[in-house]
Design an enzyme around this catalytic site. Sequence first.
Site, PDB file in Angstrom:
ATOM      1  N   SER A  70      -5.687   7.159   4.611  1.00  7.34           N
ATOM      2  CA  SER A  70      -6.629   6.122   5.029  1.00  7.34           C
ATOM      3  C   SER A  70      -6.916   6.099   6.532  1.00  7.34           C
ATOM      4  CB  SER A  70      -6.093   4.781   4.545  1.00  7.34           C
ATOM      5  OG  SER A  70      -7.052   3.801   4.679  1.00  7.34           O
ATOM      6  N   ASP A 322     -10.848   6.496   4.336  1.00  3.79           N
ATOM      7  CA  ASP A 322     -11.049   6.608   2.888  1.00  3.79           C
ATOM      8  C   ASP A 322     -11.972   5.510   2.370  1.00  3.79           C
ATOM      9  OD1 ASP A 322      -9.239   4.571   3.337  1.00  3.79           O
ATOM     10  OD2 ASP A 322      -8.074   4.971   1.536  1.00  3.79           O
ATOM     11  N   ARG A 546       5.839  -7.506  13.441  1.00  5.76           N
ATOM     12  CA  ARG A 546       6.245  -7.000  12.108  1.00  5.76           C
ATOM     13  C   ARG A 546       6.221  -5.477  12.117  1.00  5.76           C
ATOM     14  NH1 ARG A 546       1.709  -5.176   9.671  1.00  5.76           N
ATOM     15  NH2 ARG A 546       2.747  -4.829   7.674  1.00  5.76           N
ATOM     16  N   ALA A 547       7.057  -4.907  11.266  1.00  2.09           N
ATOM     17  CA  ALA A 547       7.079  -3.446  11.152  1.00  2.09           C
ATOM     18  C   ALA A 547       5.882  -3.012  10.329  1.00  2.09           C
ATOM     19  CB  ALA A 547       8.359  -3.005  10.477  1.00  2.09           C
ATOM     20  N   SER A 548       5.183  -1.970  10.787  1.00  2.00           N
ATOM     21  CA  SER A 548       4.081  -1.434   9.995  1.00  2.00           C
ATOM     22  C   SER A 548       4.644  -0.799   8.722  1.00  2.00           C
ATOM     23  CB  SER A 548       3.340  -0.374  10.818  1.00  2.00           C
ATOM     24  OG  SER A 548       2.561   0.427   9.961  1.00  2.00           O
TER      25      SER A 548
HETATM   26  C1  G16 Z   1      -3.250  -0.277   4.519  1.00  2.00           C
HETATM   27  C2  G16 Z   1      -3.172  -1.444   3.585  1.00  2.00           C
HETATM   28  C3  G16 Z   1      -3.695  -2.692   4.275  1.00  2.00           C
HETATM   29  C4  G16 Z   1      -2.932  -2.913   5.563  1.00  2.00           C
HETATM   30  C5  G16 Z   1      -2.959  -1.658   6.427  1.00  2.00           C
HETATM   31  C6  G16 Z   1      -2.042  -1.757   7.629  1.00  2.00           C
HETATM   32  O1  G16 Z   1      -4.593  -0.063   4.861  1.00  2.00           O
HETATM   33  O2  G16 Z   1      -3.905  -1.168   2.417  1.00  2.00           O
HETATM   34  O3  G16 Z   1      -3.568  -3.777   3.399  1.00  2.00           O
HETATM   35  O4  G16 Z   1      -3.486  -3.974   6.273  1.00  2.00           O
HETATM   36  O5  G16 Z   1      -2.521  -0.544   5.692  1.00  2.00           O
HETATM   37  O6  G16 Z   1      -0.748  -1.983   7.169  1.00  2.00           O
HETATM   38  P1  G16 Z   1       0.502  -1.928   8.132  1.00  2.00           P
HETATM   39  O7  G16 Z   1       0.224  -2.921   9.223  1.00  2.00           O
HETATM   40  O8  G16 Z   1       1.662  -2.305   7.269  1.00  2.00           O
HETATM   41  O9  G16 Z   1       0.598  -0.539   8.701  1.00  2.00           O
HETATM   42  P2  G16 Z   1      -5.259   1.374   4.783  1.00  2.00           P
HETATM   43  O10 G16 Z   1      -6.694   1.123   5.024  1.00  2.00           O
HETATM   44  O11 G16 Z   1      -4.583   2.198   5.834  1.00  2.00           O
HETATM   45  O12 G16 Z   1      -4.938   1.835   3.390  1.00  2.00           O
END
Ligand code: G16
Length: 583
Positions: A70, A322, A546-548
């Site tokens: 993504s 994506d 927060r942790a990603s």
């Molecule tokens: C994904 C998730 C989203 C989220 C994003 C970032 O998006 O589908 O719901 O907001 O990751 O998540 P994090 O902050 O945990 O890294 P995508 O568009 O990358 O699939």
Amino acid sequence: MEKLINLQLLEKLYNKNCTSNKGFKYAYGTAGFRYNADVLNTVMFTTGILSVLRSIYLQNKTIGIMITASHNPPQDNGVKIVEPMGEMLDQSWESIATDLANSASNSYNDFITYLNHLIKDKGIDLIDTSNGIGSVIVGRDSRESGPRLLETVLDAVYCFQHDSTERVSKILDAGILTTPQLHYLVYKTNVAKTLEKNEIGIGCYFDDFTRAWLDLCELYGFSTEHLKFALTIDAANGVGGFQMEKMISLLFTLCKTTVDGGNSTNISIVNNDWQKPNLLNNKCGADYVKTNQCLPNGVVSNSKFSTGGENTQKLNCSFDGDADRVIFYYQDNENKSSFHLLDGDRISTLFAKFFQHLLKESGLLDASDNDIKVGVVQTAYANGNSTKYITEVLKMDVSCTPTGVKHLHHEAVEKYDIGIYFEANGHGTIVFSEKIKSLVNNSMSNGNKALKTIEIFTRLINRTVGDAISDMLGVLAVLCILNLTPQDWYNEYSDLPNKLIKVVVPDRTVFKTTNAERQLVSPAGLQGKIDELVSSYGADSRSFVRASGTEDAVRVYAESSTKEMAESLAEKVGQLVSNCCGE
Ligand code: G16
């Protein structure tokens, strides 16, 4: 297990695919497994195996596998499992996906032991396969590593071969497509109960969404070629661009009787080099624009666009790699401070206002026993002023969940008849309950335009997951119907200045949160320090850490009454995070 899984082949293909990164620890994160593409083979193999088992467990419903990272950089990739109705994997199976991957990462013996345990524990019948032996659709985005990782998934699925009937699990390689297209295809396949090639293909996606768009055009008398806006789409050099091209060309073919010359002058696509995977998400795309709050490469400033001697409003939007996210923006001149972002919060508030208006017009609210629940679901990243606007101006219900559309989707389905959910990053959709759909359908015969509009929106919006193309059409339609310019949309409320940064730490898993990720419970003592710092920035200030779940980093968000204060707060909280890891 012997009846359906060819154990000899399984061992051979395990050795081929799962031995290069022994001991690597995987975790099913915010949106599946996501890492540097070099370490993904093991988890691609186990995800292929798990998807077939999940399909058999669900009486042979078709399961989706999407190979994508993504918004992440080109060298990353990932994989996620899609449920039969197009939703994200059932959360109780996420830990199974993690454990299966880690067992395979340890050794073949551990893998077989865990596999046997899983099959027994879930009562998955691999002997009597009269219901079927699994059915899977796999798709991928445009990354360079995609074909190699696809081969590994296919290897895994080929291990399921019925030894006496010689049947093999069904697998459809749907090719390069957007994540929401794959979700939609899985949903349509299960509704149609078929996985025969040429019966349900990605054509259904284009047919359904263009039909809905054209129905709206007809109902309100606007048209694709005469939109009120000149729209520039930044496709992040990902798969969304060429799928959007197909959509546009279909739209113009379908309404060719009314189109002069057959070409759009007011929709253009930039950053559409999807065949150059190293350009993916590079200084473009929804994540870049949202995080940096500036125009991406290839999009020029200027809120006006001259077409046929007329000055038209210019609006831009960015997809991610994506095409499951979209955000909008415009910039009046070269000055960066005239950049105006219309992000996921703004999309939510626009839809919320729109459906409130439609419900009033439709008369559905007049019958008190209808008790229609409309609400918005957000995460901690939602701008404080968007939440205020929804609750205080629109007087609508708002819920807050942890990050990840899987959480927002679930909340929207559970709580509302019309549940509007968008993360601030532009990822979201609208879900309509069966109750509202039947109320609308049962009352529609009286020619009520508002009811007809709601009905069309239930088809224009991708019910399964956030979808840049479908959301974009939804937003354009609302702007046309409510006769709003991008400036009107932007002026509904003012955002609190905010800043999002990433901090790379040695181990992000030590950052644990509570209260929909708004407070840290670990590392001990850090939240107290953040609270103290935030209180020194005044009443409008807020920050969380927060942790990603998709990148190897910790995210820090801050908002405050001025841009400088928001940036300074984010930076100082970032320092607290770094210091605490160094202690
Ligand atoms: C994904 C998730 C989203 C989220 C994003 C970032 O998006 O589908 O719901 O907001 O990751 O998540 P994090 O902050 O945990 O890294 P995508 O568009 O990358 O699939």
